[in-house]
Design a protein around this motif. Structure first.
Motif, mmCIF file in Angstrom:
data_model
loop_
_atom_site.group_PDB
_atom_site.id
_atom_site.type_symbol
_atom_site.label_atom_id
_atom_site.label_comp_id
_atom_site.label_asym_id
_atom_site.label_seq_id
_atom_site.Cartn_x
_atom_site.Cartn_y
_atom_site.Cartn_z
ATOM 1 N N ALA A 38 18.824 68.220 48.597
ATOM 2 C CA ALA A 38 18.627 68.920 50.215
ATOM 3 C C ALA A 38 20.013 69.092 50.872
ATOM 4 O O ALA A 38 20.750 68.397 50.535
ATOM 5 N N LEU A 39 20.554 70.459 52.140
ATOM 6 C CA LEU A 39 21.023 70.056 52.801
ATOM 7 C C LEU A 39 21.850 69.135 53.570
ATOM 8 O O LEU A 39 19.792 69.602 54.331
ATOM 9 N N ASN A 40 22.606 68.436 53.762
ATOM 10 C CA ASN A 40 22.469 66.898 54.176
ATOM 11 C C ASN A 40 23.283 67.456 55.280
ATOM 12 O O ASN A 40 24.425 67.561 55.054
ATOM 13 N N VAL A 41 22.901 67.157 56.826
ATOM 14 C CA VAL A 41 23.931 67.874 57.910
ATOM 15 C C VAL A 41 25.320 66.374 57.680
ATOM 16 O O VAL A 41 26.967 67.213 57.982
ATOM 17 N N THR A 59 18.880 76.135 41.679
ATOM 18 C CA THR A 59 17.724 76.470 41.869
ATOM 19 C C THR A 59 16.695 75.245 41.486
ATOM 20 O O THR A 59 17.084 74.849 40.380
ATOM 21 N N LYS A 60 15.766 75.260 42.643
ATOM 22 C CA LYS A 60 15.017 73.871 42.421
ATOM 23 C C LYS A 60 13.716 74.495 41.465
ATOM 24 O O LYS A 60 12.221 74.822 42.259
ATOM 25 N N PHE A 64 14.939 71.800 37.283
ATOM 26 C CA PHE A 64 15.840 70.968 38.108
ATOM 27 C C PHE A 64 15.131 70.067 38.024
ATOM 28 O O PHE A 64 15.354 68.666 38.086
ATOM 29 N N TYR A 65 13.510 69.546 38.398
ATOM 30 C CA TYR A 65 13.121 68.595 38.524
ATOM 31 C C TYR A 65 13.171 67.538 37.238
ATOM 32 O O TYR A 65 12.904 66.449 37.386
ATOM 33 N N LYS A 66 13.255 68.367 36.320
ATOM 34 C CA LYS A 66 13.042 67.371 34.598
ATOM 35 C C LYS A 66 14.305 66.749 35.035
ATOM 36 O O LYS A 66 14.349 65.530 33.983
ATOM 37 N N ARG A 67 15.445 67.709 35.587
ATOM 38 C CA ARG A 67 17.423 66.618 34.825
ATOM 39 C C ARG A 67 17.420 65.811 36.138
ATOM 40 O O ARG A 67 17.779 64.740 35.902
#
Length: 314
Positions: A38-41, A59-60, A64-67
């Protein structure tokens, strides 16, 4: 002023209240921490390139989650060493190599880069009749130091000849020539190494296990410069674990260590690399005032004589 008041209020709180406040703050950051990807400020900025900035564009989906899971599994199974063990090994390494560091311990008998004495280069030439004691002691650090030194390489070959196992080092040298040789002569070099060291009834046959021999024979069908790597590593480990310890315990190495040259030490100071060299040549800047002193004396004499004659005339 505000910071002082906050610090005073924090000191006046009870111990239980402070523990509760710290737990609440830790819980808040655990709950509100951004998930991976996620984008972290806090990580934004032109000079903060990290792994999260590249993952945001992905893209999630399921892949992506397997990787991500595979990456975490590999990170967990990676072998790690405690920092205390690493620091201890680092200190031992520094203590071992400190006498051989020309900056911390100086060059003996003198530094040839800043003096006119070239004895340091002549004593540490690739091949000399009597090496220095520091050079012979360095051969006992590891097997690579012995083979990397041309003089140590020669002495180790002489030791292997006495034990009738010089073909091991010769095979290792032939594999090194094959690895770094010309591309056009690879097939010829592979056949020469095989006929001399590995073929049945070879003149300088080396002892290799059956699995390594089978793998080497399969690679010889399509020769390349790395076809002897497994056999070379087998012989290298054989010399490292068997011949190298016996070389360090032999009378030959002890004699070399006893007859080694110890250059005369210069006067040590607080910082060894700032010590004054014994054979240092004088700086030209120091010679200029001494050369100009007679001229100054002549001028003073002439002025004195001029004043004296003037007084006499007066």
């Amino acid at each position: 002023m505000q910071a002082r008041e906050q610090l005073r209020a924090a000191k006046q709180r009870r111990k239980g209240d402070r523990i509760v406040t710290e737990c609440q703050e830790q819980t808040y950051w655990l709950v509100n921490r951004p998930p991976p990807g996620a984008l972290n400020v806090m990580e934004q900025g032109p000079e903060r390139g990290n792994c999260y900035t590249t993952r945001v564009q992905m893209t999630k989906n399921m892949d992506f989650y397997k990787r991500e899971i595979e990456y975490c599994k590999k990170a967990m199974s990676r072998t790690r060493v405690k920092s205390s063990i690493c620091l201890e090994a680092y200190l031992k390494f520094n203590d071992q190599y400190m006498p051989h560091d020309p900056i911390m311990s100086g060059c003996l008998p003198s530094n040839p880069w800043i003096t006119d004495d070239t004895d340091y280069w002549s004593m540490n030439a690739p091949t000399v009749t009597t090496p220095t004691k520091l050079r012979v002691e360095r051969w006992a650090f590891n097997f690579g130091e012995l083979l990397g030194d041309p003089l140590g390489h020669i002495q180790f070959m002489e030791f292997l000849k006495k034990e009738f196992s010089a073909e091991n080092l010769s095979f290792w040298e032939a594999c090194e020539d094959l690895r770094y040789g010309e591309q056009s002569k690879i097939a010829e070099s592979v056949d020469s190494v095989y006929q001399q060291f590995l073929a049945p009834g070879a003149t300088r046959w080396v002892n290799i296990d059956s699995k390594t021999m089978e793998k080497t024979l399969e690679g010889i069908r399509r020769p390349h410069r790395y076809v002897m790597d497994d056999a070379q590593m087998h012989i290298y480990m054989l010399m490292k674990k068997d011949s190298y310890p016996r070389f360090l315990k032999s009378d030959m190495y002890k004699t070399l260590l006893a007859e080694a040259v110890i250059p005369p030490e210069t006067k040590k100071r607080v910082f060894p690399f700032m010590r004054k060299q014994r054979h240092s040549s004088p700086s030209p800047a120091l010679l200029l005032p001494s050369e100009q002193e007679p001229k100054g004396e002549d001028k003073s004499k002439s002025l004195a004589s001029g004043t004296s004659t003037g007084e006499g005339e007066g």
